[in-house]
Motif scaffolding. Structure first.
Motif, PDB file in Angstrom:
ATOM      1  N   ALA A 136       0.820  -1.216   0.000  1.00 35.92           N
ATOM      2  CA  ALA A 136       0.000   0.000   0.000  1.00 35.92           C
ATOM      3  C   ALA A 136       0.850   1.261   0.000  1.00 35.92           C
ATOM      4  O   ALA A 136       0.593   2.197  -0.764  1.00 35.92           O
ATOM      5  N   VAL A 137       1.871   1.315   0.858  1.00 35.98           N
ATOM      6  CA  VAL A 137       2.706   2.510   0.934  1.00 35.98           C
ATOM      7  C   VAL A 137       3.590   2.625  -0.302  1.00 35.98           C
ATOM      8  O   VAL A 137       3.769   3.719  -0.861  1.00 35.98           O
ATOM      9  N   ALA A 138       4.141   1.522  -0.751  1.00 35.49           N
ATOM     10  CA  ALA A 138       4.992   1.554  -1.946  1.00 35.49           C
ATOM     11  C   ALA A 138       4.225   2.073  -3.151  1.00 35.49           C
ATOM     12  O   ALA A 138       4.742   2.890  -3.929  1.00 35.49           O
ATOM     13  N   LEU A 139       2.991   1.629  -3.314  1.00 33.12           N
ATOM     14  CA  LEU A 139       2.198   2.077  -4.466  1.00 33.12           C
ATOM     15  C   LEU A 139       1.768   3.532  -4.305  1.00 33.12           C
ATOM     16  O   LEU A 139       1.703   4.277  -5.295  1.00 33.12           O
ATOM     17  N   ALA A 140       1.468   3.937  -3.061  1.00 33.12           N
ATOM     18  CA  ALA A 140       1.140   5.344  -2.829  1.00 33.12           C
ATOM     19  C   ALA A 140       2.344   6.224  -3.149  1.00 33.12           C
ATOM     20  O   ALA A 140       2.202   7.309  -3.729  1.00 33.12           O
ATOM     21  N   ALA A 141       3.534   5.743  -2.772  1.00 33.82           N
ATOM     22  CA  ALA A 141       4.751   6.492  -3.093  1.00 33.82           C
ATOM     23  C   ALA A 141       4.972   6.534  -4.601  1.00 33.82           C
ATOM     24  O   ALA A 141       5.384   7.560  -5.157  1.00 33.82           O
ATOM     25  N   ALA A 142       4.698   5.422  -5.283  1.00 35.90           N
ATOM     26  CA  ALA A 142       4.887   5.362  -6.733  1.00 35.90           C
ATOM     27  C   ALA A 142       4.004   6.375  -7.453  1.00 35.90           C
ATOM     28  O   ALA A 142       4.410   6.973  -8.453  1.00 35.90           O
ATOM     29  N   ARG A 143       2.798   6.567  -6.946  1.00 38.25           N
ATOM     30  CA  ARG A 143       1.910   7.560  -7.564  1.00 38.25           C
ATOM     31  C   ARG A 143       2.484   8.964  -7.415  1.00 38.25           C
ATOM     32  O   ARG A 143       2.271   9.829  -8.274  1.00 38.25           O
ATOM     33  N   ARG A 144       3.202   9.207  -6.352  1.00 34.41           N
ATOM     34  CA  ARG A 144       3.768  10.538  -6.107  1.00 34.41           C
ATOM     35  C   ARG A 144       5.049  10.774  -6.907  1.00 34.41           C
ATOM     36  O   ARG A 144       5.300  11.892  -7.355  1.00 34.41           O
ATOM     37  N   VAL A 145       5.872   9.742  -7.041  1.00 37.62           N
ATOM     38  CA  VAL A 145       7.152   9.941  -7.734  1.00 37.62           C
ATOM     39  C   VAL A 145       6.998   9.826  -9.245  1.00 37.62           C
ATOM     40  O   VAL A 145       7.880  10.253  -9.991  1.00 37.62           O
ATOM     41  N   GLY A 146       5.880   9.235  -9.709  1.00 36.32           N
ATOM     42  CA  GLY A 146       5.596   9.174 -11.127  1.00 36.32           C
ATOM     43  C   GLY A 146       6.466   8.201 -11.902  1.00 36.32           C
ATOM     44  O   GLY A 146       7.321   7.509 -11.335  1.00 36.32           O
ATOM     45  N   PRO A 147       6.282   8.142 -13.212  1.00 35.77           N
ATOM     46  CA  PRO A 147       7.008   7.181 -14.039  1.00 35.77           C
ATOM     47  C   PRO A 147       8.513   7.419 -14.072  1.00 35.77           C
ATOM     48  O   PRO A 147       9.281   6.503 -14.377  1.00 35.77           O
ATOM     49  N   ALA A 148       8.951   8.637 -13.759  1.00 33.94           N
ATOM     50  CA  ALA A 148      10.387   8.911 -13.739  1.00 33.94           C
ATOM     51  C   ALA A 148      11.026   8.510 -12.411  1.00 33.94           C
ATOM     52  O   ALA A 148      12.251   8.493 -12.297  1.00 33.94           O
ATOM     53  N   GLY A 149      10.208   8.178 -11.420  1.00 33.44           N
ATOM     54  CA  GLY A 149      10.726   7.785 -10.110  1.00 33.44           C
ATOM     55  C   GLY A 149      10.893   6.287  -9.987  1.00 33.44           C
ATOM     56  O   GLY A 149      10.579   5.524 -10.906  1.00 33.44           O
TER      57      GLY A 149
END
Length: 244
Positions: free
Chosen positions: A60-73
């Motif tokens: 859950a947290v990893a995916l929430a972070a992924a949404r914030r950092v975007g495809p370049a993250g």
């Protein structure tokens, strides 16, 4: 933030990894989603950021972070148990997060493959024998204390960060209130008791006959519905420190 009590092998995690336990983890994630969002906001995850999520559980947290950092993250989630990692991988693939990597490893010895901009960990420090070391590099709670798990660690995060030599952390708190028998938190209570049933016996907290873990959640929901009860979910405390 002290997905979420993720599994750390050999460090005192006592809440299980079978399917009921994973359902409980998902319930925790839903209940504490607003507090998690506030915590991640203070962490300042920007597009292109590289993040490590220690004790990632079902992601859950990893995916929430992924949404914030975007495809370049890039987000690397680490957990010891294969069951929650399998769930996290399926969810990452379904969401199309190509920059999410999920690894099975002990969070106390794992090292990132390269520099990271942020290190996250939700509900993981209380299961570690030395939370300061990781940061620097009566019911269920009563049973946890008897098992040596510091159930109040969230309230001590400021001291943990300071002892680890980190700058003064920003503290974020959340404690959702839910009404009636449909409250998500009853799944958390029932899951905790089911996972800790053997520990109750070992520590003298209660017997299985006294608690009745098999149908505890259903009984709690029925009683709450009849009484129109308000459930006060567990307080969570998040901490964010920025290192120069």
């Amino acid at each position: 933030m002290d997905d979420v009590r993720s599994t750390v092998a050999g460090t005192g995690y006592v809440l299980g990894n079978d399917d009921p336990a994973l359902s409980r983890v998902d319930a925790l994630s839903r209940v504490h989603a607003p507090a998690t969002a506030a915590w991640l906001h203070h962490a300042g995850l920007a597009p292109g950021t590289s993040v490590a999520d220690l004790g990632c559980g079902t992601g859950a947290v990893a995916l929430a972070a992924a949404r914030r950092v975007g495809p370049a993250g890039r987000v690397v989630g680490v957990d010891t148990a294969p069951q929650p990692l399998a769930v996290a991988r399926r969810r990452a693939a379904a969401a199309g997060h190509r920059g999410v990597v999920l690894e099975q490893a002990d969070v106390t010895t794992w090292e990132p493959p390269g520099p990271v901009d942020a290190v996250l960990g939700r509900l993981v420090l209380l299961h570690l024998p030395d939370p300061v070391a990781l940061v620097g590099a009566d019911g269920p709670a009563g049973a946890l204390v008897r098992l040596g798990v510091p159930a109040d660690l969230g309230l001590r995060l400021d001291a943990v960060f300071r002892d680890a030599g980190l700058p003064d952390p920003v503290l974020v708190t959340g404690q959702p209130l839910e009404r009636g028998g449909s409250a998500t938190g009853w799944s958390i209570v029932g899951g905790d008791v089911t996972a800790l049933a053997d520990a109750f016996e070992r520590t003298g907290t209660a017997t299985a006959a006294e608690v009745g873990p098999a149908d505890l959640e259903q009984r709690l929901r029925a009683q709450a519905a009849d009484a129109g009860a308000v459930l006060v979910d567990p307080l969570v405390v998040g901490a964010v420190a920025r290192v120069p």
